[in-house]
Design an enzyme around this catalytic site. Structure first.
Site, PDB file in Angstrom:
ATOM      1  N   ASP A  82     -13.975 -24.787 -28.708  1.00 45.14           N
ATOM      2  CA  ASP A  82     -14.133 -26.234 -28.869  1.00 45.14           C
ATOM      3  C   ASP A  82     -15.113 -26.852 -27.874  1.00 45.14           C
ATOM      4  O   ASP A  82     -15.550 -27.994 -28.074  1.00 45.14           O
ATOM      5  CB  ASP A  82     -12.782 -26.939 -28.699  1.00 45.14           C
ATOM      6  CG  ASP A  82     -11.824 -26.661 -29.837  1.00 45.14           C
ATOM      7  OD1 ASP A  82     -12.295 -26.224 -30.903  1.00 45.14           O
ATOM      8  OD2 ASP A  82     -10.615 -26.876 -29.660  1.00 45.14           O
ATOM      9  N   LYS A 106      -9.941 -34.878 -29.002  1.00 48.36           N
ATOM     10  CA  LYS A 106     -10.429 -34.655 -30.368  1.00 48.36           C
ATOM     11  C   LYS A 106      -9.246 -34.341 -31.277  1.00 48.36           C
ATOM     12  O   LYS A 106      -8.158 -33.975 -30.823  1.00 48.36           O
ATOM     13  CB  LYS A 106     -11.431 -33.494 -30.417  1.00 48.36           C
ATOM     14  CG  LYS A 106     -10.884 -32.129 -29.960  1.00 48.36           C
ATOM     15  CD  LYS A 106     -10.105 -31.371 -31.017  1.00 48.36           C
ATOM     16  CE  LYS A 106      -9.559 -30.037 -30.511  1.00 48.36           C
ATOM     17  NZ  LYS A 106      -8.578 -29.434 -31.458  1.00 48.36           N
ATOM     18  N   PRO A 150      -2.793 -35.041 -22.829  1.00 48.91           N
ATOM     19  CA  PRO A 150      -1.781 -34.007 -22.575  1.00 48.91           C
ATOM     20  C   PRO A 150      -2.308 -32.625 -22.931  1.00 48.91           C
ATOM     21  O   PRO A 150      -3.143 -32.475 -23.833  1.00 48.91           O
ATOM     22  CB  PRO A 150      -0.619 -34.405 -23.499  1.00 48.91           C
ATOM     23  CG  PRO A 150      -1.234 -35.246 -24.563  1.00 48.91           C
ATOM     24  CD  PRO A 150      -2.393 -35.958 -23.924  1.00 48.91           C
ATOM     25  N   GLY A 161      -8.224 -31.316 -24.525  1.00 49.81           N
ATOM     26  CA  GLY A 161      -8.456 -31.900 -23.207  1.00 49.81           C
ATOM     27  C   GLY A 161      -9.184 -30.978 -22.254  1.00 49.81           C
ATOM     28  O   GLY A 161     -10.170 -31.369 -21.615  1.00 49.81           O
ATOM     29  N   GLY A 162      -8.729 -29.726 -22.146  1.00 52.31           N
ATOM     30  CA  GLY A 162      -9.379 -28.778 -21.243  1.00 52.31           C
ATOM     31  C   GLY A 162     -10.803 -28.491 -21.666  1.00 52.31           C
ATOM     32  O   GLY A 162     -11.716 -28.430 -20.823  1.00 52.31           O
ATOM     33  N   SER A 163     -11.016 -28.309 -22.965  1.00 51.01           N
ATOM     34  CA  SER A 163     -12.363 -28.039 -23.468  1.00 51.01           C
ATOM     35  C   SER A 163     -13.300 -29.210 -23.194  1.00 51.01           C
ATOM     36  O   SER A 163     -14.462 -29.033 -22.817  1.00 51.01           O
ATOM     37  CB  SER A 163     -12.316 -27.754 -24.973  1.00 51.01           C
ATOM     38  OG  SER A 163     -11.601 -26.576 -25.246  1.00 51.01           O
ATOM     39  N   GLY A 218      -3.290 -29.523 -28.582  1.00 49.60           N
ATOM     40  CA  GLY A 218      -4.302 -29.365 -29.610  1.00 49.60           C
ATOM     41  C   GLY A 218      -5.345 -30.469 -29.593  1.00 49.60           C
ATOM     42  O   GLY A 218      -6.114 -30.615 -30.550  1.00 49.60           O
TER      43      GLY A 218
END
Length: 304
Positions: A149, A11, A107, A114-116, A111
């Site tokens: 997020d 995002k 990556p 990715g993890g969210s 920001g």
């Protein structure tokens, strides 16, 4: 059903308007989030376990050769936390083994969420396996607990969130077109450190800005803006080189820092312009990836 495959998109924050620090340590935030075609992929399998064994989770994570490898224990990965928190919230008392395979393309510390997104895909995948509505209040509550997020990726597309940036207000018509994601080499920007630096010299949004953001119903109407930019520049001065590169290019019509960074999104008029700018960025030693805006969130691709 014991198998589900999902995508977890990246995002950008078309707008990130950070406000005052709240008593719980978080910040008031108004944000318009837009999903991208760049995505991670998750595969989740469920196997019966020995009676009395309870729930066990095994996570395997592999990254593409374009990004750094994750080097954290599985218990510290937000995907693992999402699975355990959802099972706890649903009072799931089934003897089973959950195997999760995560293929990373997004990556981290960029920001790009990715993890969210991976966490949201985990919640949505396990909801499918366990027969739960992915927008069930219990799932939404777990998502918000995991990170501001995470709820967005359960909706996807483009949406306006307020509160701490975790409360869904309304969807927007998603933006279309192409962009180049550019970030300096080396370590990313810690969100925690960026907010701490912001608090040292806060630049709060004017009330009129919030009203304008809240009134947007189409992402194409949104003027990209992020008031965490100055704080992130203090933590990673190399970002200025990225901004200067984009500013000096005729290929981009707008740019905005992605979340707290360290990636910058350069919005382009065409795929060809995005590719040309991305190529130029790589010549300067930056990471760069061309992608497009998307209308999806964490989505199930296959299940059986």
């Amino acid at each position: 059903m014991n198998y589900v495959k999902l995508i977890a998109p990246a995002k950008i924050n078309l707008v990130l308007a950070v406000g005052e620090k709240l008593p719980d340590g978080y910040h008031e935030a108004h944000t318009i989030l837009q999903a991208l075609a760049l995505h991670d992929t998750l595969e989740i399998r469920s196997f019966p376990a020995e009676p009395g064994a309870g729930l066990s989770i095994t996570l395997k994570c592999e990254s593409s050769n374009m990004i750094d490898q994750l080097t954290i224990d599985q218990e510290d990965n937000i995907v693992y936390k999402a699975a355990t928190e959802l099972a706890r919230a649903l009072d799931r008392a089934v003897d089973e083994e959950i195997h999760i395979y995560l293929a990373k393309q997004i990556p981290f510390e960029a920001g790009l969420g990715g993890g969210s997104s991976d966490a949201a895909a985990t919640l949505k995948g396990l909801s499918a396996l366990w027969g739960v509505d992915p927008l069930d209040p219990a799932v939404i509550e777990v998502a918000a607990k995991l990170g501001a997020d995470v709820p967005f990726f359960l909706y996807g597309g483009c949406a306006y969130f307020d509160g701490k940036g975790d409360h869904f207000v309304h969807a927007l018509e998603p933006r279309k077109g192409f962009l180049a994601l550019i970030r300096p080499e080396g370590s990313g920007v810690s969100s925690k450190e960026a907010y701490e630096r912001f608090d040292e010299a806060p630049e709060y949004p004017a009330p009129g800005v919030i009203q304008e953001v809240a009134g947007c119903m189409q992402a194409s109407e949104v003027t990209p803006w992020n008031n965490l930019t100055s704080a992130s520049l203090c933590l990673k001065p190399e970002l200025q080189e990225v901004f200067d590169l984009i500013e000096g290019s005729a290929k981009a019509n707008a740019q905005v820092l992605c979340g707290s960074g360290s990636a910058v999104a350069a919005l382009c008029n065409s795929y060809e312009d995005a590719c040309a700018l991305s190529t130029e960025a790589r010549k300067h030693g930056f990471y760069s990836r061309v992608t497009s805006f998307a209308s999806v969130g964490a989505e199930v691709l296959k299940q059986y």
